[in-house]
Motif scaffolding. Structure first.
Motif, mmCIF file in Angstrom:
data_model
loop_
_atom_site.group_PDB
_atom_site.id
_atom_site.type_symbol
_atom_site.label_atom_id
_atom_site.label_comp_id
_atom_site.label_asym_id
_atom_site.label_seq_id
_atom_site.Cartn_x
_atom_site.Cartn_y
_atom_site.Cartn_z
ATOM 1 N N VAL A 92 0.804 -1.229 0.000
ATOM 2 C CA VAL A 92 0.000 0.000 0.000
ATOM 3 C C VAL A 92 0.832 1.272 0.000
ATOM 4 O O VAL A 92 0.305 2.364 -0.211
ATOM 5 C CB VAL A 92 -0.961 0.007 1.209
ATOM 6 N N GLN A 93 2.157 1.149 0.217
ATOM 7 C CA GLN A 93 3.010 2.334 0.184
ATOM 8 C C GLN A 93 3.533 2.632 -1.213
ATOM 9 O O GLN A 93 4.211 3.640 -1.409
ATOM 10 C CB GLN A 93 4.201 2.142 1.134
ATOM 11 N N LEU A 94 3.232 1.759 -2.176
ATOM 12 C CA LEU A 94 3.765 1.939 -3.528
ATOM 13 C C LEU A 94 3.341 3.284 -4.128
ATOM 14 O O LEU A 94 2.179 3.651 -4.097
ATOM 15 C CB LEU A 94 3.286 0.818 -4.445
ATOM 16 N N ARG A 95 4.341 3.966 -4.676
ATOM 17 C CA ARG A 95 4.084 5.175 -5.461
ATOM 18 C C ARG A 95 4.321 4.928 -6.948
ATOM 19 O O ARG A 95 3.784 5.652 -7.788
ATOM 20 C CB ARG A 95 5.016 6.302 -5.021
ATOM 21 N N TYR A 96 5.134 3.930 -7.262
ATOM 22 C CA TYR A 96 5.510 3.670 -8.661
ATOM 23 C C TYR A 96 5.470 2.169 -8.891
ATOM 24 O O TYR A 96 6.148 1.406 -8.196
ATOM 25 C CB TYR A 96 6.918 4.207 -8.928
ATOM 26 N N LEU A 97 4.668 1.745 -9.870
ATOM 27 C CA LEU A 97 4.595 0.334 -10.249
ATOM 28 C C LEU A 97 4.836 0.228 -11.750
ATOM 29 O O LEU A 97 4.012 0.646 -12.560
ATOM 30 C CB LEU A 97 3.235 -0.259 -9.885
ATOM 31 N N GLY A 98 6.003 -0.309 -12.118
ATOM 32 C CA GLY A 98 6.384 -0.436 -13.518
ATOM 33 C C GLY A 98 6.207 -1.862 -14.003
ATOM 34 O O GLY A 98 6.913 -2.765 -13.560
ATOM 35 N N LEU A 99 5.258 -2.073 -14.906
ATOM 36 C CA LEU A 99 4.969 -3.413 -15.450
ATOM 37 C C LEU A 99 5.168 -3.430 -16.967
ATOM 38 O O LEU A 99 4.663 -4.315 -17.654
ATOM 39 C CB LEU A 99 3.535 -3.818 -15.104
ATOM 40 N N ARG A 100 5.931 -2.490 -17.468
ATOM 41 C CA ARG A 100 6.158 -2.378 -18.908
ATOM 42 C C ARG A 100 6.888 -3.614 -19.438
ATOM 43 O O ARG A 100 7.808 -4.117 -18.823
ATOM 44 C CB ARG A 100 6.977 -1.122 -19.184
ATOM 45 N N LYS A 101 6.417 -4.118 -20.581
ATOM 46 C CA LYS A 101 7.036 -5.258 -21.263
ATOM 47 C C LYS A 101 7.080 -6.521 -20.408
ATOM 48 O O LYS A 101 7.966 -7.353 -20.567
ATOM 49 C CB LYS A 101 8.448 -4.903 -21.748
ATOM 50 N N THR A 102 6.162 -6.646 -19.488
ATOM 51 C CA THR A 102 5.997 -7.922 -18.794
ATOM 52 C C THR A 102 5.074 -8.791 -19.645
ATOM 53 O O THR A 102 4.490 -8.323 -20.622
ATOM 54 C CB THR A 102 5.394 -7.715 -17.395
ATOM 55 N N ASN A 103 4.933 -10.044 -19.267
ATOM 56 C CA ASN A 103 4.093 -10.962 -20.047
ATOM 57 C C ASN A 103 2.723 -11.162 -19.399
ATOM 58 O O ASN A 103 2.149 -12.244 -19.485
ATOM 59 C CB ASN A 103 4.787 -12.321 -20.170
#
Length: 929
Positions: free
Chosen positions: A607-618
C-alpha cells in the motif's frame, strides 16, 4: 555522509504531516499531540542538516565519522517509524480495524519521544568535534532560497562545451575516409575523462563521414558488455527492417544475429563505432560480424587500453588522445563559466591543476558557475583541488567528489539515484523524473508541481555537468540522459557509503566483491537494483525490511526462446512472488521486462507503492482486483503488455494517480469501460479508448492533464472532448483519433483556448481546418493522418506563426500537387512527408521554409524530384528518404545535391546506393527486384 538520509526523512515527515492534517489515512482524527511531536521531529532533523554540510567536508576525522554515522542511524530509525506507521494505518483503515488506531498512536508517540531524546544527545556533540552549522532560523530560509533561485539553463546541446581538436579530427578523418583494404580499424585511446567519446561523436556526425558511408551504427559497449545487445543495436542502426522486427531479433540465437549482421553489411560501405571497449574478448566476439570485402568500411573504437586497440588491428596506429594545452583548457573553462578580469589569474591556476583533462575542466566549470564571482570563493575551490600526489584516475575522482559535495542535499539524492541504472544505459527522462517524485526526494515549493521541481533539478544537474544530455526531441527537449562512467562510479561509491543503494549483477553477487558469499548477508541499503536474471532471488529476502525500492533491469531474458521461454515465465513468476509478501514498505517496484504472466492478489498489500512499472511484462488475461488497494500509487506503467486483454475497473480507486500509461502497439488492452472520475491528480494519459467515462464527466475532472490521447472516438464524442479540453490550462500534448473513416473532425476552434498546447496530433478526416488564428496559439508540432486535406488547407498551415515541426502522414493529403508559398512556414525546422501516395509535383517558392533543417520523404512513390526551391535554402542540414524509387534517389544524389547553392545537406537513405547505381545503368534489373 548522513545528509542524504536525513533529507529524505525530513521530506517523509513533511508528507506525514500533510497526510495527518488532511485526515487522508483515516476518518479517525490524529491527536494534536502526536502531530505536534511529528513536527518537532521534522524541525530537529532539518536543523541538524546545517551541521552535516560541514561534517561531510571533515570525514577524515574519525570522531566526525562516528558522529555522522550516529545521525544516519537515527535518520533510518525515524524513517522506519514513519513508513511502518503509515503502512499500518492504511491497512487498518482498509480492514475497518479502527479500534487499534489509538494503540498505534500511543506507540508512535513513545517511539518519537525515544528518537527525540537520542537526537538531543547527539546534537550536543558537533561543536566539540569542530563541526559548525547554521542557526535554526537561517537553515530553512537559506536552503529554500538557494533552491528557488537556481539558474535554469537550457542545456540541449551536447556539443556546447567542446574544444575543437582540429589536428586530431583531420588525422582521424584521413584514416576513416581512406579506401585501402588494410586499414579496417581506427582506434582512439586515452584515459577516462579525456574526451574519447566526444571526439568520436564529432567524427561520426562530420559531413564528410555522413556522405562517405552508406550506413553507420553507434553502440556503447562498456564494462557490462553483452554480445547480443551490441549485435542488436548495430542491426537496428544499419538495417531499417530490423527496427520493425525487434521481437523476432530478440528470439534469434546469437550466431544467427552474427550471420544476419554480416549479410546486411556485406555489400555496403559501413562505419560502426564501438564506444568504450574494455577487453580483447569483446572484439573477438564481434569481429566475425564485420565483413572486409567492401573497400573503405571502417570500425571506429574507443578504449582506455592500448593493447585492446592493437589486438583489434595489429597493423593500425591507434590514436592516443592528448590532454588539452593550457590555452585550450582555459578556453574550455571560459565556455562553461564567465571569468571576470580580476579572477583570470585564479582561473588560470585552476586550469593548471586540472592538467588538461576535459571532464575535470567541465565539472569544475559547472561548480564555479554556481559560486559568487569573488576571489574568496574561487580561491577556496583552488585550495580544495589538492591531488598533486595522486594517480591520474584518483585526481579525477577527487575533483568529481568536490562537485558532489557542493550539491544541495536534494540534488545529492537525485544524483545518487542514477547509480541504480546499468552502465551505459540511455535513461528515459520522463521515467527518471517520475521515479524521483515517487521516492519523495523533492521538497514542495509553493504551487510548483513535484514534476516541475524534478525537471528543474534535472536541468541543474545537466548545468553542473554531472550528467550528459543523450537524445533530444524534435522540439529541443531532453529525452534521454546518460552519466559518465567515472561519475557513475562516484554515485555507486557514495551510494554504498550512505546505504542508499546496492547493485546486483550476473550471478546476483553485489557489484562490490569480497571472498565471502553475499547471498545470505542482510543489507541495510534502501534501494536494490538487479541487473540480470538468475535462478534464485532468495537473497533479496534479507533486505526486505530495509528496502524501499526494488528495480529490475533484466537484460538476459532475450536468451530464453521456444518452449523453454514459456517454462521460464512460470519459474520467473514463482521466484518473484515473495516480493509481494515480504517487501511491505516498498515505494517503487520496477519490473520492466521481467517475464511474469500474472500478479498475485498480495500485490494489493504493497500500500506504500508510489511507482509500479509493469512495462514489457508478459501479463496475461486480467490484473488482480486487489491492485485497487494501491491508493498512494502515482505512476502505473502497463505499456507493451502484449497479452493483457482487459484492465479491471479498479483504476478509479487510485486517487493519487498522476501517470497512467497503457499504450501497446496494435493491440492495447480494453480501457474504454474504466471509471476515471476520481483521478483529479492525473497529468499523463497518453493512450485510452473513448467510452462512457467521457459522457459521465470524468474527463472534465482531469483539469491537471498535461498529456492526453483518446482513441476510437465517435463523431459525436469529439465535440464533447473539444469543449472539455478547452478549459485545460496545463495541457501540452493532445492526440485524438477517430473510430471510423466516416467520422469527421469538426472545426476545432475550441483549442485556441489551450494556450500551453504545443503538440497536436489528429488521426481522421478533417472537414475544414480553422483559420490560423483559431489554432492553439503556441502550437509547435502538428501531426496529421488520414485527414484528406485539400490544397487550400496547406495555405492555412503555412501561416501558423510558431510551428516548428509538421508531419503529413498517410492519407493526410491526397492531391497530386503540393505548393508552399513565399514566406510560408517561417519557423518550420522539421518536415516529414509520409506515404502521400498521390503526390507527384511539389513546389517551394522563394523565401518559403527559411529555417528548415531536417526533411523526411517516406513512401511518396509518385514524387519525381525535390522542389527547386529547396536548393536555395541556407539552413537545410539533412534529407532522409525511405521507400522511394531508385530513380528518385539517384537523381537526388547526382543531379540535385550538386545544385544546392549555399549548403550541401547530408543524404540519408535506407537503400543501398550501390543498388541504385546498378539499377540506373542496368534497367533490366528493375524487373528482377
Amino acid at each position: 555522509m548522513a545528509e542524504v538520509a536525513v533529507t529524505i526523512v525530513v521530506e517523509k515527515l513533511a508528507e506525514l504531516l500533510v497526510q495527518q492534517a488532511a485526515e487522508a489515512v483515516s476518518e479517525v482524527e490524529c491527536p494534536e499531540g502526536v502531530r505536534e511531536q511529528v513536527g518537532k521531529l521534522k524541525n530537529e532533523l532539518a536543523w541538524m542538516q546545517g551541521f552535516l554540510k560541514d561534517a561531510d567536508a571533515k570525514q577524515s576525522n574519525e570522531r566526525v565519522r562516528i558522529w555522522v554515522s550516529e545521525i544516519r542511524d537515527l535518520a533510518f530509525e525515524a524513517e522506519e517509524l514513519i513508513d511502518t506507521y503509515m503502512y499500518k494505518a492504511t491497512m487498518h483503515t482498509r480492514h475497518l480495524d479502527k479500534l487499534l488506531r489509538p494503540l498505534h498512536m500511543y506507540k508512535l508517540a513513545r517511539r518519537i519521544d525515544r528518537i527525540m531524546s537520542k537526537i538531543k544527545e547527539v546534537s550536543a556533540r558537533p561543536e566539540a568535534y569542530g563541526v559548525r552549522g547554521e542557526s535554526r532560523e537561517d537553515i530553512n530560509l537559506t536552503s529554500i532560497e538557494s533552491l528557488r533561485h537556481w539558474r535554469q539553463p537550457s542545456p540541449y546541446s551536447e556539443e556546447e562545451y567542446v574544444i575543437e581538436l582540429e589536428d586530431d579530427i583531420e588525422l582521424l578523418l584521413s584514416q576513416l575516409l581512406t579506401v585501402e583494404p588494410r586499414n579496417h580499424v581506427v582506434s582512439i585511446v586515452g584515459m577516462g575523462g579525456l574526451g574519447k567519446t566526444t571526439l568520436a561523436k564529432k567524427l561520426y556526425n562530420h559531413r564528410s563521414v555522413v556522405n562517405h558511408f552508406e550506413c553507420k551504427a553507434w553502440v556503447y559497449v562498456s564494462k557490462e558488455y553483452r554480445r547480443r545487445d551490441v549485435l542488436q543495436a548495430i542491426l537496428r542502426d544499419v538495417d531499417a527492417s530490423s527496427r520493425d522486427e525487434a521481437d523476432r531479433l530478440e528470439r534469434l540465437p546469437e550466431e544467427e544475429l552474427v550471420n544476419k549482421l554480416h549479410s546486411v553489411l556485406d555489400e555496403k560501405r559501413y562505419m560502426v563505432v564501438l564506444d568504450d571497449i574494455w577487453g580483447m574478448e569483446v572484439w573477438d566476439g564481434l569481429k566475425s560480424a564485420f565483413p572486409r570485402r567492401k573497400m573503405g568500411s571502417k570500425i571506429l573504437l574507443t578504449t582506455r587500453k592500448w593493447e585492446v586497440a592493437l589486438h583489434a588491428d595489429a597493423s593500425s596506429s591507434p590514436h592516443h588522445l592528448r590532454t588539452l594545452t593550457e590555452d585550450e583548457s582555459y578556453s574550455l573553462l571560459c565556455n562553461k563559466v564567465f571569468i571576470p578580469p580580476e579572477l583570470e589569474s585564479l582561473a588560470r591556476e585552476i586550469v593548471v591543476k586540472c592538467e588538461g583533462l576535459p571532464l575535470a575542466l567541465v565539472v569544475i566549470g559547472g561548480l564555479l558557475s554556481r559560486k559568487h564571482k569573488s576571489s574568496v570563493e574561487w580561491d577556496q575551490v583552488l585550495r580544495n583541488i589538492s591531488w598533486h600526489l595522486l594517480q591520474e584516475q584518483e585526481r579525477i575522482a577527487r575533483i568529481l567528489e568536490l562537485s558532489y559535495n557542493d550539491l544541495p542535499s536534494h540534488l545529492k539524492s537525485c544524483f545518487l539515484y542514477l547509480g541504480l541504472f546499468p552502465e551505459g544505459l540511455n535513461i528515459q527522462t520522463k521515467k527518471l523524473l517520475r521515479l524521483w517524485v515517487a521516492e519523495g526526494f523533492l521538497p514542495q515549493e509553493g504551487q510548483e508541481t513535484p514534476e516541475g521541481v524534478a525537471h528543474r533539478y534535472l536541468n541543474e544537474l545537466i548545468g553542473r555537468c554531472m550528467i550528459q544530455v543523450g537524445a533530444v526531441s524534435s522540439l529541443g527537449r531532453v529525452k534521454t540522459i546518460r552519466i559518465h562512467d567515472l561519475l557513475r562510479d562516484l554515485s555507486l561509491s557514495k551510494g554504498k557509503e550512505e546505504y542508499f543503494l546496492k547493485i546486483f549483477h550476473g550471478n546476483m553477487a553485489p557489484s562490490s566483491t569480497t571472498s565471502q558469499s553475499h547471498s545470505q548477508q542482510p543489507t541495510r541499503s534502501r534501494r536494490l537494483s538487479i541487473h540480470s536474471c538468475d535462478d534464485r532471488y532468495d537473497f533479496l529476502k534479507h533486505g526486505a525490511h530495509h528496502s524501499r525500492s526494488l528495480l529490475f533491469f533484466n537484460r538476459e531474458y532475450n536468451d530464453i526462446v521456444g518452449t523453454i521461454w514459456f517454462h521460464w515465465n512460470f519459474l520467473q513468476e514463482q521466484k518473484l512472488n515473495f516480493i509481494y509478501r515480504k517487501f511491505k514498505l516498498l515505494r517503487v517496484l520496477e519490473l520492466d521486462g521481467v517475464r511474469v504472466v500474472s500478479l498475485p492478489s498480495t500485490i494489493g498489500d504493497l500500500v506504500q507503492l508510489r511507482y509500479l512499472g509493469l512495462r514489457k511484462t508478459n501479463l496475461e488475461g486480467k490484473l488482480p482486483p486487489s491492485l485497487g488497494n494501491l491508493k498512494n500509487l502515482q505512476t502505473l506503467d502497463l505499456r507493451y503488455c502484449c497479452f493483457l486483454k482487459r484492465i479491471p475497473n479498479i483504476i478509479w480507486k487510485m486517487v493519487n494517480l498522476r501517470h497512467l500509461l497503457l499504450y501497446t502497439p496494435f493491440d492495447s488492452p480494453d480501457s474504454g469501460h474504466l471509471r476515471l472520475d476520481t483521478l483529479t491528480n492525473l497529468q499523463s494519459l497518453p493512450y485510452i479508448d473513448a467510452g462512457k467515462w467521457i459522457e459521465d464527466g470524468a474527463l472534465a475532472k482531469m483539469s491537471n492533464l498535461r498529456q492526453l490521447g483518446i482513441y476510437e472516438l465517435s463523431g459525436k464524442m469529439v465535440n464533447s472532448v473539444l469543449s472539455t479540453v478547452q478549459g485545460f490550462r496545463n495541457l501540452h500534448s493532445l492526440t485524438l483519433s477517430l473510430q471510423s473513416e466516416e467520422d469527421e473532425f469538426p472545426m476545432f476552434r475550441q483549442l485556441s483556448q489551450c494556450i500551453h498546447l504545443e503538440k497536436l496530433s489528429l488521426i481522421g478526416k478533417i472537414r475544414k481546418l480553422p483559420d490560423p488564428h483559431e489554432f492553439p496559439p503556441n502550437l509547435l508540432k502538428l501531426t496529421l493522418h488520414n485527414s484528406h486535406l485539400q490544397k487550400e488547407s496547406i495555405a492555412k498551415l503555412e501561416r501558423l506563426p510558431k510551428l516548428k515541426m509538421l508531419i503529413l502522414g498517410k492519407g493526410a493529403y491526397n492531391v497530386q500537387e503540393l505548393s508552399f508559398n513565399a514566406e510560408g512556414f517561417s519557423q518550420l525546422n522539421i518536415l516529414r512527408l509520409i506515404q502521400l501516395k498521390e503526390l507527384e509535383e511539389w513546389t517551394v517558392e522563394e523565401r518559403a521554409l527559411p529555417r528548415l533543417e531536417h526533411m523526411l520523404i517516406d513512401g511518396c512513390e509518385k514524387l519525381r524530384t525535390i522542389p527547386e526551391g529547396l536548393k536555395t535554402l541556407t539552413s537545410l542540414k539533412k534529407i532522409k528518404i525511405i521507400g522511394m524509387p531508385v530513380e528518385f534517389e539517384h537523381r537526388l544524389r547526382t543531379n540535385d545535391v550538386p545544385e544546392f547553392k549555399y549548403v550541401t545537406p547530408a543524404i540519408e537513405s535506407s537503400m543501398d546506393i550501390l543498388a541504385v547505381g546498378m539499377l540506373i545503368h542496368s534497367p533490366m534489373l528493375l524487373f528482377q527486384v
